[in-house]
Scaffold this active site. Structure first.
Site, mmCIF file in Angstrom:
data_model
loop_
_atom_site.group_PDB
_atom_site.id
_atom_site.type_symbol
_atom_site.label_atom_id
_atom_site.label_comp_id
_atom_site.label_asym_id
_atom_site.label_seq_id
_atom_site.Cartn_x
_atom_site.Cartn_y
_atom_site.Cartn_z
ATOM 1 N N ARG A 151 0.810 -1.144 -0.204
ATOM 2 C CA ARG A 151 0.021 0.104 -0.076
ATOM 3 C C ARG A 151 0.935 1.381 0.085
ATOM 4 O O ARG A 151 1.678 1.457 1.005
ATOM 5 C CB ARG A 151 -0.856 0.020 1.221
ATOM 6 C CG ARG A 151 -2.018 0.959 1.220
ATOM 7 C CD ARG A 151 -2.890 1.021 2.451
ATOM 8 N NE ARG A 151 -1.853 2.044 3.603
ATOM 9 C CZ ARG A 151 -2.313 2.468 4.503
ATOM 10 N NH1 ARG A 151 -3.537 2.049 5.080
ATOM 11 N NH2 ARG A 151 -1.737 3.275 5.302
ATOM 12 N N TYR A 199 -1.967 11.990 8.898
ATOM 13 C CA TYR A 199 -2.281 10.350 9.127
ATOM 14 C C TYR A 199 -2.287 9.662 7.687
ATOM 15 O O TYR A 199 -3.282 9.997 6.993
ATOM 16 C CB TYR A 199 -3.194 10.078 10.010
ATOM 17 C CG TYR A 199 -3.553 8.645 10.428
ATOM 18 C CD1 TYR A 199 -2.810 7.915 11.242
ATOM 19 C CD2 TYR A 199 -4.455 7.978 10.063
ATOM 20 C CE1 TYR A 199 -2.827 6.707 11.588
ATOM 21 C CE2 TYR A 199 -4.776 6.595 10.206
ATOM 22 C CZ TYR A 199 -3.961 6.124 11.219
ATOM 23 O OH TYR A 199 -3.982 4.860 11.260
ATOM 24 N N ASP A 246 -4.750 3.982 -0.011
ATOM 25 C CA ASP A 246 -5.904 4.276 1.111
ATOM 26 C C ASP A 246 -6.162 5.462 1.166
ATOM 27 O O ASP A 246 -5.322 6.218 1.413
ATOM 28 C CB ASP A 246 -5.586 3.534 2.539
ATOM 29 C CG ASP A 246 -6.612 3.573 3.266
ATOM 30 O OD1 ASP A 246 -7.865 4.321 3.065
ATOM 31 O OD2 ASP A 246 -6.485 3.131 4.471
ATOM 32 N N HIS A 288 -8.621 6.602 3.002
ATOM 33 C CA HIS A 288 -9.312 7.161 4.428
ATOM 34 C C HIS A 288 -10.436 7.831 4.364
ATOM 35 O O HIS A 288 -10.652 8.873 5.222
ATOM 36 C CB HIS A 288 -8.086 7.937 5.258
ATOM 37 C CG HIS A 288 -6.815 7.037 5.653
ATOM 38 N ND1 HIS A 288 -7.384 5.962 6.625
ATOM 39 C CD2 HIS A 288 -5.612 6.897 5.092
ATOM 40 C CE1 HIS A 288 -5.922 5.515 6.939
ATOM 41 N NE2 HIS A 288 -5.055 5.874 5.922
ATOM 42 N N GLU A 334 -8.941 2.026 -1.729
ATOM 43 C CA GLU A 334 -9.413 1.768 -0.368
ATOM 44 C C GLU A 334 -10.204 3.168 0.261
ATOM 45 O O GLU A 334 -9.659 4.060 0.281
ATOM 46 C CB GLU A 334 -8.580 1.126 0.497
ATOM 47 C CG GLU A 334 -9.009 0.948 1.993
ATOM 48 C CD GLU A 334 -7.811 0.379 2.870
ATOM 49 O OE1 GLU A 334 -6.839 0.060 2.453
ATOM 50 O OE2 GLU A 334 -8.066 0.800 4.169
ATOM 51 N N GLU A 382 -13.419 -1.502 6.716
ATOM 52 C CA GLU A 382 -12.558 -1.570 8.203
ATOM 53 C C GLU A 382 -13.442 -1.133 9.275
ATOM 54 O O GLU A 382 -13.006 -1.409 10.492
ATOM 55 C CB GLU A 382 -11.292 -0.826 7.868
ATOM 56 C CG GLU A 382 -11.196 0.446 7.790
ATOM 57 C CD GLU A 382 -9.857 1.096 7.719
ATOM 58 O OE1 GLU A 382 -8.792 0.399 6.840
ATOM 59 O OE2 GLU A 382 -9.511 1.902 8.556
ATOM 60 N N ARG A 439 -13.455 -5.408 3.884
ATOM 61 C CA ARG A 439 -12.336 -5.393 4.788
ATOM 62 C C ARG A 439 -12.794 -5.699 6.229
ATOM 63 O O ARG A 439 -11.868 -5.000 7.064
ATOM 64 C CB ARG A 439 -11.634 -3.994 4.379
ATOM 65 C CG ARG A 439 -11.356 -3.936 3.056
ATOM 66 C CD ARG A 439 -10.110 -2.909 2.819
ATOM 67 N NE ARG A 439 -8.975 -3.463 3.693
ATOM 68 C CZ ARG A 439 -8.674 -2.906 4.939
ATOM 69 N NH1 ARG A 439 -8.873 -1.706 4.973
ATOM 70 N NH2 ARG A 439 -7.536 -3.399 5.281
ATOM 71 N N GLU A 460 -4.446 -7.555 5.251
ATOM 72 C CA GLU A 460 -3.519 -6.476 5.820
ATOM 73 C C GLU A 460 -2.912 -6.729 6.815
ATOM 74 O O GLU A 460 -3.103 -7.568 7.825
ATOM 75 C CB GLU A 460 -4.483 -5.232 6.157
ATOM 76 C CG GLU A 460 -3.600 -4.045 6.579
ATOM 77 C CD GLU A 460 -4.393 -2.743 6.741
ATOM 78 O OE1 GLU A 460 -5.714 -3.199 7.312
ATOM 79 O OE2 GLU A 460 -3.837 -1.744 7.054
ATOM 80 N N TRP A 482 -11.879 10.949 7.862
ATOM 81 C CA TRP A 482 -10.534 10.417 7.750
ATOM 82 C C TRP A 482 -10.563 8.924 7.881
ATOM 83 O O TRP A 482 -11.700 8.574 8.194
ATOM 84 C CB TRP A 482 -9.416 11.190 8.812
ATOM 85 C CG TRP A 482 -9.652 10.791 10.067
ATOM 86 C CD1 TRP A 482 -10.482 11.096 11.238
ATOM 87 C CD2 TRP A 482 -9.039 9.532 10.544
ATOM 88 N NE1 TRP A 482 -10.464 10.660 12.184
ATOM 89 C CE2 TRP A 482 -9.461 9.577 12.030
ATOM 90 C CE3 TRP A 482 -8.033 8.590 10.301
ATOM 91 C CZ2 TRP A 482 -9.096 8.533 12.903
ATOM 92 C CZ3 TRP A 482 -7.519 7.707 11.345
ATOM 93 C CH2 TRP A 482 -8.211 7.568 12.699
HETATM 94 O O1 KDG Z 1 -7.877 2.762 14.185
HETATM 95 C C1 KDG Z 1 -7.638 2.950 12.877
HETATM 96 C C2 KDG Z 1 -6.614 2.523 12.131
HETATM 97 O O2 KDG Z 1 -6.677 1.243 12.456
HETATM 98 C C3 KDG Z 1 -7.037 2.892 10.540
HETATM 99 O O3 KDG Z 1 -6.780 3.989 10.491
HETATM 100 C C4 KDG Z 1 -5.911 2.172 9.820
HETATM 101 O O4 KDG Z 1 -6.886 2.709 7.614
HETATM 102 C C5 KDG Z 1 -6.110 1.878 8.209
HETATM 103 C C6 KDG Z 1 -5.894 0.837 7.566
HETATM 104 O O5 KDG Z 1 -6.195 0.670 6.445
HETATM 105 O O6 KDG Z 1 -5.072 0.047 8.241
HETATM 106 MG MG MG Z 2 -7.581 1.930 6.051
#
Ligand code: KDG
Ligand code: MG
Length: 401
Positions: free
Chosen positions: A147, A159, A209, A211, A235, A261, A282, A338, A401
């Site tokens: 990634r 982040y 990703d 986010h 993602e 996620e 996910r 992941e 995010w």
């Molecule tokens: O707690 C939040 C994280 O696990 C997350 O932001 C991580 O986006 C993430 C990922 O794809 O692992």
């Molecule tokens: Mg993610």
């Protein structure tokens, strides 16, 4: 067999983890992960005040009945705290059942569909060059899927971009506020992947990703701009409370889409899956109802050609990773897993049978899910309140995010 005691262990070996330990009157025990990053103590209270008292004396073999009891019986269904508590209990009960059967968990689920589990890891960079260097270095370690993220020029790294791949560096006592710009981000990402394909060629799987930071039409544009670079997936392009929002993205791009996620139940992704709006789901054992929840969602997804891709960052504990990799070993519609890796202290606290072999994880043949908690080590790492950052646009508007 009866449940004699359930302990909740909270510790911070680099990241905070909430671990459930279920002990039976026959001495068998199982462990589960119930961590919700940044909201850990809410799950602890839910477990200690409302779940554990109801389970003492029950038959731990009745996993489905206990799952339904905690889900339907509470009246208040779904939600991250309830579902993490159910997940922690469920993972520990499957561990006990597999130990009682003297089998690795994947055998109990139906046996191996594959020998090893393909993983992806993360690379971020302050600029495109730094990300490219990181991807090349990780490929040299044997990774087959990576990634790639990059910081936005003119803004401090935020982040999920760069440069650190060690999420623990971004954890703060109170959430730090970071700055986001969609306008600056959108043209940058295709340039990153163009450079990556020029450098690493076409064998390596590349992922990205977002986010949850875009709108559907912005995500459609990004997906289309990324098509020449054949991503494995894009993602979390858009927050998915509005599942039908993904129709618009899907109409415009053939870039594969991954999501889920932060989902807790099958209902969070029912439309996304049944309308074939995504390619990878996910969900992960600790947040989506344990092994029982994953099995239900992945079987449903299989009907619609959607593949599994369990979330596995550093805040999903090695126990949940153990449950995930046993499900991954069995699930017919496996996609990828992941794996962000863990800090040394986390490995020390959670001895585990799974192991990384280059670009893959292997389950090992230990009975149960093969992960334990060393409570003496846990005692060395007391809980510390911690949060990941939040995002605001350049004008101060709070951002997804
Ligand atoms: O707690 C939040 C994280 O696990 C997350 O932001 C991580 O986006 C993430 C990922 O794809 O692992
Ligand atoms: Mg993610």
């Amino acid at each position: 067999m009866k449940i004699k005691e359930i302990r909740v262990i909270v510790a911070s070996p680099g990241r905070n983890f909430v671990t459930v330990k279920i002990i039976t009157d026959e001495g068998l025990y199982g462990v589960g992960d119930a961590t919700v990053n940044g909201r850990e103590k809410a799950v602890v209270a839910y477990l200690e005040d409302h779940v554990i008292p109801c389970l003492i004396g029950r038959d731990p073999m009745r996993i489905e009945d206990i799952w339904q009891y905690l889900y339907k019986g509470a009246y208040w269904r779904r939600g991250p705290i309830t579902m993490a508590a159910i997940s922690g209990i469920d993972i520990a009960l499957w561990d006990i059942k597999a130990k009682a059967a003297n089998m690795p968990l994947y055998q109990l689920l139906g046996g191996a569909s594959r020998d090893k589990i393909m993983i992806y890891q993360h690379v971020g960079g302050r600029d495109i060059e730094e990300t490219v260097e990181g991807v090349v270095a990780l490929r040299e370690k044997g990774l087959v899927a990576i990634r790639a993220q990059v910081s936005i020029p003119g803004l401090p790294p935020i982040y999920g971009t760069g440069p650190s791949t060690d999420q623990s560096a971004m954890v703060q006592t109170l959430p730090v506020e970071e700055v986001w710009s969609t306008h600056k981000y959108l043209p940058l990402v295709p340039k990153l992947f163009e450079r990556l394909r020029d450098t690493v060629g076409w064998d390596l799987h590349l992922l990205h990703d977002v986010h949850h930071r875009l709108t559907p039409i912005e995500a459609a544009r990004l997906g289309r701009d990324l098509e020449p670079y054949r991503l494995f997936w894009l993602e979390d392009a858009v927050p998915a409370e509005l599942q039908e929002g993904f129709r618009l993205i899907r109409q415009h791009t053939t870039t594969p889409l991954a999501l889920g996620e932060i989902f807790n139940t099958i209902y969070d992704c029912q439309q996304l899956i049944s309308e074939q709006l995504i390619d990878y789901i996910r969900v992960t054992s600790v947040h989506a109802g344990g092994v029982t929840g994953l099995r239900r969602i992945f079987d449903f997804a299989a009907i619609y050609h959607v593949r599994s891709a369990c979330h596995g960052p550093m805040d999903v504990s090695p126990i949940a990773m153990g449950a995930n990799v046993h499900v991954d070993r069995w699930v017919p519609n496996f996609g990828i897993q992941e794996f962000s890796g863990y800090l040394e202290a986390t490995h020390e606290m959670f001895p585990h049978a799974w192991e990384q072999q280059g670009g893959y994880l292997v389950t090992g043949e230990a009975i149960g899910h093969g992960v334990d908690i060393d409570e003496k080590v846990a005692a060395k790492y007391p809980y510390k309140q911690a949060y990941l950052p939040i995002a605001r646009a350049e004008d101060g508007t709070l951002w997804s995010w």
